[in-house]
Design an enzyme around this catalytic site. Sequence first.
Site, PDB file in Angstrom:
ATOM      1  N   CYS A  79       0.818  -1.202   0.000  1.00 10.66           N
ATOM      2  CA  CYS A  79       0.000   0.000   0.000  1.00 10.66           C
ATOM      3  C   CYS A  79       0.863   1.269   0.000  1.00 10.66           C
ATOM      4  CB  CYS A  79      -1.006  -0.015   1.152  1.00 10.66           C
ATOM      5  SG  CYS A  79      -2.321   1.199   0.929  1.00 10.66           S
ATOM      6  N   HIS A 176      -3.940  -4.849   0.168  1.00  8.18           N
ATOM      7  CA  HIS A 176      -3.471  -5.346   1.452  1.00  8.18           C
ATOM      8  C   HIS A 176      -3.572  -6.864   1.508  1.00  8.18           C
ATOM      9  CE1 HIS A 176      -3.024  -1.516   3.608  1.00  8.18           C
ATOM     10  NE2 HIS A 176      -3.983  -1.098   2.794  1.00  8.18           N
ATOM     11  N   GLU A 178      -2.575  -8.719   3.753  1.00  5.77           N
ATOM     12  CA  GLU A 178      -2.861  -9.113   5.146  1.00  5.77           C
ATOM     13  C   GLU A 178      -4.343  -9.030   5.467  1.00  5.77           C
ATOM     14  OE1 GLU A 178      -1.585  -6.287   4.150  1.00  5.77           O
ATOM     15  OE2 GLU A 178      -2.060  -4.619   5.502  1.00  5.77           O
TER      16      GLU A 178
END
Lengths: 194, 251
Positions: A79, A176, A178
């Site tokens: 990001c 992202h 994650e």
Amino acid sequence: MADNIAIVKYNAGNIRSVDFALRRLGIKAEITDDSARIRAASKVIFPGVGEASGTMEYLRRKGLDVVIRRLSQPVLGICLGMQLMCGYSEEGDTECLGIFNTVVQKFITGKVPHMGWNMLEDTRSELFRGMAAGSWVYYVHSYFVPENTHTVATSYYNGRFSAAMQRDNFFATQFHPEKSGSYGELILKNFISL
Amino acid sequence: MLSKRIIPCLDVLDGKVVKGVNFVNLKEIGDPVDHGKWYSEQGADELVYLDITATHEKRKLLAELVKKVAEKINIPFTVGGGVNQLQDADALLSAGADKISVNSAVLLNPSLIDQIAKSFGSQFLVVAIDAKKVDGRWIVYRNGGRITTDHELFEWASEVWMRGAGEILFTSMDHDGVKEGYACKELAMLSETLPIPVIASGGAGAPEHFLEAFTEGKADAALAASVFHYNEISITGLKDYLKNHNVPVRL
């Protein structure tokens, strides 16, 4: 030798979520802003949610700009991390790290931030090994990197933009991983096993 | 193409989920992780944990819940309730929340929106608005719809955007709990006039209602609680239905 993963610690939000995601995969990482520890790591993750100019200023003050630029092990920017790896960002008129020779622009059409799940297309990197075409990943960003020679995946939001980039040992994703469910975990796993 | 988001809302009391999934045998009753995981495996795009804890002392349990969820859940989640000042937002961010949602606190102190957006970014901040139609005007309410305010829906929505809200979660109190569909006309007005995402809330009773929220209502996301909680609608089935009606969804 066991992997030792460093997550670059800086004044950005929600860095722990990357650590949590790695832990879900059974991978231990160290969140650190210590130059020596970052240089010694076998893999480096450079995450981030935040604002470009303030963050670059912080990195320069800590000498981390030079450290990151000179890393030779696999590095993954996420990001804001990816945007800071570019040459220049329109956000705060910011000179960035220059790892990817391209600029970061503001979305001028459509709702901003571009927030939610978008489809990953034209994937061409080891990062996406084992992923089906058209997998969905999670984005939250107001600035984007246009397609360029380093682009290894794209998504579409009022135009096509770089979803991921790669140059030598440097990898980066605008989305992202994650927070991108099981596909995101696969991408992190692919990076760790590079 | 950006997908439309389906967001189940889980109610939290004293650090435990009291309204999450009612129809499966979860190991631990009220465990926020188990409930959240179940929904994420069904294809939920995001989760909202709404704290309905009344007492201030029990509020710190919320941060513990957030940390547990952040550790174990691999999709984004928003935490609503319990944010009255900047430090509350900071505590939830540190615990691992992706976003927070604020409602009454910013009606009492609108500059809190500016402060949170400036400190942590607009992407972290959802402003929830409860409104209902009174004498032809959409009036904003606070404290869970119990107290009326001087604000009108569209004026307030525009103000929260200008102050830095990243998303608006609009609940029509007239539609909430009735299960006859979302307030699509008002949603469309919000969505077309504001340059930030709008989340529809209140009124879902059938898959068609979600479809209408996205087509007529032009919403970017739709939130629901009881239809998911009591398994009246499965998220998997809902997404298949939406896809068959050409709504972009993540499958």
